[in-house]
Enzyme design. Structure first.
Site, PDB file in Angstrom:
ATOM      1  N   ARG A  55       0.826  -1.218   0.000  1.00 43.68           N
ATOM      2  CA  ARG A  55       0.000   0.000   0.000  1.00 43.68           C
ATOM      3  C   ARG A  55       0.859   1.267   0.000  1.00 43.68           C
ATOM      4  O   ARG A  55       0.531   2.262   0.649  1.00 43.68           O
ATOM      5  CB  ARG A  55      -0.955   0.037   1.209  1.00 43.68           C
ATOM      6  CG  ARG A  55      -1.993  -1.049   1.227  1.00 43.68           C
ATOM      7  CD  ARG A  55      -2.978  -0.921   0.065  1.00 43.68           C
ATOM      8  NE  ARG A  55      -4.057  -1.864   0.211  1.00 43.68           N
ATOM      9  CZ  ARG A  55      -4.007  -3.129  -0.221  1.00 43.68           C
ATOM     10  NH1 ARG A  55      -2.939  -3.561  -0.866  1.00 43.68           N
ATOM     11  NH2 ARG A  55      -5.038  -3.927  -0.047  1.00 43.68           N
ATOM     12  N   SER A 112     -11.198  -0.284   2.546  1.00 47.47           N
ATOM     13  CA  SER A 112     -10.472  -0.444   3.820  1.00 47.47           C
ATOM     14  C   SER A 112      -9.996   0.914   4.303  1.00 47.47           C
ATOM     15  O   SER A 112      -9.304   1.619   3.564  1.00 47.47           O
ATOM     16  CB  SER A 112      -9.257  -1.350   3.639  1.00 47.47           C
ATOM     17  OG  SER A 112      -9.672  -2.611   3.187  1.00 47.47           O
ATOM     18  N   GLU A 128      -5.568   4.384   5.401  1.00 45.96           N
ATOM     19  CA  GLU A 128      -5.172   4.097   4.017  1.00 45.96           C
ATOM     20  C   GLU A 128      -5.513   5.274   3.092  1.00 45.96           C
ATOM     21  O   GLU A 128      -4.708   5.660   2.252  1.00 45.96           O
ATOM     22  CB  GLU A 128      -5.886   2.817   3.563  1.00 45.96           C
ATOM     23  CG  GLU A 128      -5.281   2.216   2.330  1.00 45.96           C
ATOM     24  CD  GLU A 128      -6.023   0.956   1.899  1.00 45.96           C
ATOM     25  OE1 GLU A 128      -5.909  -0.072   2.584  1.00 45.96           O
ATOM     26  OE2 GLU A 128      -6.713   1.013   0.865  1.00 45.96           O
TER      27      GLU A 128
HETATM   28  C1  FAD Z   1     -15.585  -0.174  -2.105  1.00 47.01           C
HETATM   29  C2  FAD Z   1     -14.108   0.072  -2.220  1.00 47.01           C
HETATM   30  C3  FAD Z   1     -13.241  -0.998  -2.316  1.00 47.01           C
HETATM   31  C4  FAD Z   1     -11.861  -0.780  -2.420  1.00 47.01           C
HETATM   32  N1  FAD Z   1     -11.044  -1.871  -2.507  1.00 47.01           N
HETATM   33  C5  FAD Z   1      -9.701  -1.697  -2.612  1.00 47.01           C
HETATM   34  C6  FAD Z   1      -8.840  -2.828  -2.718  1.00 47.01           C
HETATM   35  O1  FAD Z   1      -9.269  -3.974  -2.744  1.00 47.01           O
HETATM   36  N2  FAD Z   1      -7.507  -2.601  -2.810  1.00 47.01           N
HETATM   37  C7  FAD Z   1      -6.986  -1.332  -2.812  1.00 47.01           C
HETATM   38  O2  FAD Z   1      -5.751  -1.203  -2.889  1.00 47.01           O
HETATM   39  N3  FAD Z   1      -7.784  -0.236  -2.715  1.00 47.01           N
HETATM   40  C8  FAD Z   1      -9.120  -0.395  -2.615  1.00 47.01           C
HETATM   41  N4  FAD Z   1      -9.949   0.702  -2.518  1.00 47.01           N
HETATM   42  C9  FAD Z   1      -9.341   2.050  -2.482  1.00 47.01           C
HETATM   43  C10 FAD Z   1      -9.341   2.778  -3.853  1.00 47.01           C
HETATM   44  O3  FAD Z   1     -10.284   2.237  -4.719  1.00 47.01           O
HETATM   45  C11 FAD Z   1      -7.976   2.726  -4.530  1.00 47.01           C
HETATM   46  O4  FAD Z   1      -6.988   3.255  -3.699  1.00 47.01           O
HETATM   47  C12 FAD Z   1      -7.966   3.499  -5.861  1.00 47.01           C
HETATM   48  O5  FAD Z   1      -6.744   3.291  -6.527  1.00 47.01           O
HETATM   49  C13 FAD Z   1      -8.195   4.994  -5.678  1.00 47.01           C
HETATM   50  O6  FAD Z   1      -8.387   5.531  -6.978  1.00 47.01           O
HETATM   51  P1  FAD Z   1      -9.085   6.947  -7.198  1.00 47.01           P
HETATM   52  O7  FAD Z   1      -8.932   7.290  -8.625  1.00 47.01           O
HETATM   53  O8  FAD Z   1     -10.452   6.911  -6.666  1.00 47.01           O
HETATM   54  O9  FAD Z   1      -8.134   7.868  -6.316  1.00 47.01           O
HETATM   55  P2  FAD Z   1      -8.568   9.129  -5.459  1.00 47.01           P
HETATM   56  O10 FAD Z   1      -9.363   8.666  -4.290  1.00 47.01           O
HETATM   57  O11 FAD Z   1      -9.155  10.172  -6.298  1.00 47.01           O
HETATM   58  O12 FAD Z   1      -7.145   9.596  -4.953  1.00 47.01           O
HETATM   59  C14 FAD Z   1      -6.377   8.790  -4.076  1.00 47.01           C
HETATM   60  C15 FAD Z   1      -4.995   9.432  -3.895  1.00 47.01           C
HETATM   61  O13 FAD Z   1      -4.307   9.431  -5.139  1.00 47.01           O
HETATM   62  C16 FAD Z   1      -4.027  10.770  -5.576  1.00 47.01           C
HETATM   63  N5  FAD Z   1      -4.230  10.765  -7.031  1.00 47.01           N
HETATM   64  C17 FAD Z   1      -5.319  10.339  -7.716  1.00 47.01           C
HETATM   65  N6  FAD Z   1      -5.090  10.380  -9.037  1.00 47.01           N
HETATM   66  C18 FAD Z   1      -3.828  10.836  -9.187  1.00 47.01           C
HETATM   67  C19 FAD Z   1      -2.983  11.095 -10.313  1.00 47.01           C
HETATM   68  N7  FAD Z   1      -3.389  10.880 -11.561  1.00 47.01           N
HETATM   69  N8  FAD Z   1      -1.733  11.581 -10.093  1.00 47.01           N
HETATM   70  C20 FAD Z   1      -1.291  11.802  -8.847  1.00 47.01           C
HETATM   71  N9  FAD Z   1      -2.025  11.586  -7.732  1.00 47.01           N
HETATM   72  C21 FAD Z   1      -3.282  11.098  -7.915  1.00 47.01           C
HETATM   73  C22 FAD Z   1      -4.972  11.670  -4.806  1.00 47.01           C
HETATM   74  O14 FAD Z   1      -4.430  12.967  -4.641  1.00 47.01           O
HETATM   75  C23 FAD Z   1      -5.062  10.908  -3.487  1.00 47.01           C
HETATM   76  O15 FAD Z   1      -3.928  11.162  -2.697  1.00 47.01           O
HETATM   77  C24 FAD Z   1     -11.336   0.523  -2.415  1.00 47.01           C
HETATM   78  C25 FAD Z   1     -12.220   1.618  -2.335  1.00 47.01           C
HETATM   79  C26 FAD Z   1     -13.588   1.402  -2.240  1.00 47.01           C
HETATM   80  C27 FAD Z   1     -14.519   2.566  -2.176  1.00 47.01           C
END
Ligand code: FAD
Length: 371
Positions: free
Chosen positions: A198, A271, A367
Site C-alpha cells: 500500500r 479499507s 489508508e
Molecule cells: C468499495 C471500495 C473498495 C476498495 N477496494 C480496494 C482494494 O481492494 N484494494 C486497494 O488497494 N484499494 C481499494 N480501494 C481504495 C481505492 O479504490 C484505490 O486506492 C484506488 O486506486 C483509488 O483511486 P481513485 O482514482 O479513486 O483515487 P482518489 O481517491 O481520487 O485519490 C487517491 C490518492 O491518489 C491521488 N491521485 C489520484 N489520481 C492521481 C494522479 N493521476 N496523479 C497523482 N495523484 C493522484 C490523490 O491525490 C489521493 O492522494 C477501495 C475503495 C472502495 C470505495
C-alpha cells in the site's frame, strides 16, 4: 500498434493558453467549476466543497493550470475517482480532477523480458475496472484479481493497489508523470516507483507527481492465483471447471460485491486502515495473549497483522455513531450512512485508532488521503 481509443501522449506538452486565470469557465482541455460540491466526486459521499474544481480532459492543459494556481498562491489537490479520499473540511484551493482517456497496446510482443507479454499504456483518467476488463478482452492477464477496485488508472500506482494476493506494482513497467517540483514530464521505471505494501514513491512524495499515464507489462498466459478467500469456491459455484483469467475476474467481482458495502448506496472508501506491520517480538507477545489473531510473516522478518481482527476484537464492527459507522460486513470499512460529515467519520476513525493502540499497543495508519 493497436489503438482502441485516442492515444495518450503523456510526454508531449503542447503550448496552451490558460483562460482560467481570466475567469473563464473552460479552456483547451479543461472545465472550471467554482465553489463546487465534492459529494458526488468521492465514494464517501460527504458534504465538502472545493473553492475551484477543474475537470482536466487533456493532459496538455496541466502545466498551465498548475502555473496559474501557483501564481494565485493556491494549493492544488489531485483527484481521480475519489475512492480513497476523506474530506474532513472544505478545500480552499484548487482540485484538479483527471478525466484524460486513452488505451493502447504499444508493443504486442515483449518476449525479451516476459514470455509473450504485451506492453499496454493507459491514461490516468481511465476507470480502473473498465481497464482491467479491456486487458482481459484483449487476451492479456495479470490484473484479473484486481477487478472491481473503484477508482482511476492514475491512482492505482499511488498506494500500489492490491487485492486477492496480487499488487498492481507487479505489472507496472513505467509511470509517466508531471513532476511538480521540477516542472517537467518524467518517466519512472518500475524500480524507481519503489512499490511496497500500500505504498510507493508517489505516496511517500505526497502530491509531487501528477501521474498522466501508466505502462503495464501483461502476459498472455500465467498461473492463476486462486488461493485467497473463497475464490475457488466462487469459481466452483459458477461452474467454471477450468477457469481462465476472465472467469477469475468475474468470480472476484461477485465475492467483492457480497463482502463490501456498495459506495453507490453506502458511502465508504474501502479499507480505512492499512494492516499494521510490527516486530516479531510484539507479534509473538500478542499471539500468546490472543491465539486467534492472524499473523502474516513478511520476507524481511516483520509481521503483518490483520487490522480488521484488531478492530473487531475491540467491538467496533457494525457500530454506528450518528450517520458515521463501521460496516457490519467488514470491520475495516468505515461508512457514511447518508448524513455524516467528514469530521464525524474522522472522529470515529481516531477513536478506533486510540482504542486499538490502548488495547494492543498497535498503531493503525489510515489508508485513504485524509484532507
Ligand atoms: C468499495 C471500495 C473498495 C476498495 N477496494 C480496494 C482494494 O481492494 N484494494 C486497494 O488497494 N484499494 C481499494 N480501494 C481504495 C481505492 O479504490 C484505490 O486506492 C484506488 O486506486 C483509488 O483511486 P481513485 O482514482 O479513486 O483515487 P482518489 O481517491 O481520487 O485519490 C487517491 C490518492 O491518489 C491521488 N491521485 C489520484 N489520481 C492521481 C494522479 N493521476 N496523479 C497523482 N495523484 C493522484 C490523490 O491525490 C489521493 O492522494 C477501495 C475503495 C472502495 C470505495
Amino acid at each position: 500498434m493497436e489503438k482502441s481509443k485516442s492515444a495518450p501522449s503523456p510526454n508531449s506538452p503542447r503550448k496552451t493558453e490558460n483562460a482560467w486565470g481570466r475567469g473563464l469557465k473552460c479552456g483547451y482541455g479543461y472545465t472550471v467549476h467554482e465553489n463546487a460540491s465534492l459529494l458526488d466526486r468521492t465514494t464517501f459521499r460527504l458534504p465538502a466543497r472545493a473553492a475551484t474544481l477543474i475537470d482536466v480532459h487533456e493532459f496538455d492543459a496541466v502545466p498551465g493550470l498548475l502555473a496559474e494556481a501557483a501564481q494565485q498562491n493556491r494549493d492544488v489537490l489531485i483527484l481521480g475517482g475519489g475512492s480513497n479520499v476523506l474530506f474532513t473540511r472544505d478545500w480552499p484551493g484548487v482540485v484538479l480532477a483527471l478525466r484524460t482517456r486513452g488505451l493502447d497496446i504499444i508493443e504486442q510482443h515483449v518476449a525479451d523480458r516476459v514470455d509473450d507479454a504485451a506492453l499496454v499504456r493507459a491514461a490516468a483518467g481511465e476507470i480502473w475496472d473498465d481497464f482491467v476488463h479491456w486487458t482481459l478482452a484483449h487476451g492479456l492477464c495479470g490484473l484479473e484479481n484486481l477487478a472491481l477496485i473503484p477508482g482511476s488508472v492514475g491512482a492505482a500506482p499511488i498506494q500500489n493497489i492490491g487485492a486477492y494476493g496480487v499488487e498492481v506494482g507487479e505489472f507496472v513497467d513505467a509511470v509517466h508523470a508531471y513532476d511538480r517540483s521540477a516542472g517537467a514530464n518524467v518517466r519512472l521505471d518500475h524500480a524507481a516507483c519503489a512499490f511496497a505494501y500500500r505504498d510507493s514513491l508517489f505516496k511517500r512524495e505526497g502530491g509531487r507527481y501528477l501521474i498522466t499515464a501508466v505502462d503495464f507489462l501483461l502476459p498472455r498466459e500465467r498461473a492463476l492465483r486462486l488461493d485467497y478467500d473463497g475464490v475457488r469456491e466462487e469459481l466452483a459455484a459458477m461452474g467454471a471447471g477450468t477457469p481462465d483469467a476472465r472467469a477469475v475476474a468475474h468470480a472476484i467481482s461477485r465475492v467483492r460485491t457480497r463482502k463490501l458495502p456498495d459506495p453507490s448506496t453506502t458511502g465508504n472508501a474501502g479499507s480505512f486502515f492499512k494492516n499494521p506491520v510490527v516486530s516479531p517480538g510484539l507479534a509473538a507477545a500478542l499471539k500468546r495473549e490472543y491465539p486467534r489473531l492472524p499473523l502474516w510473516p513478511l520476507p524481511d522478518g516483520a509481521i503483518k497483522l490483520s487490522a480488521a481482527w484488531l478492530i473487531d476484537a475491540c467491538g467496533f464492527k457494525g457500530l454506528r455513531d450518528g450517520d458515521a459507522g463501521v460496516s457490519g460486513q467488514h470491520a475495516l470499512v468505515l461508512v457514511n450512512y447518508g448524513g455524516a460529515s467528514g469530521a464525524q467519520v474522522w472522529a470515529l476513525a481516531q477513536r478506533i485508532q486510540r482504542t486499538v493502540l490502548a488495547r494492543f499497543g498497535v498503531a493503525l495508519e489510515p489508508e485513504p488521503l485524509v484532507v
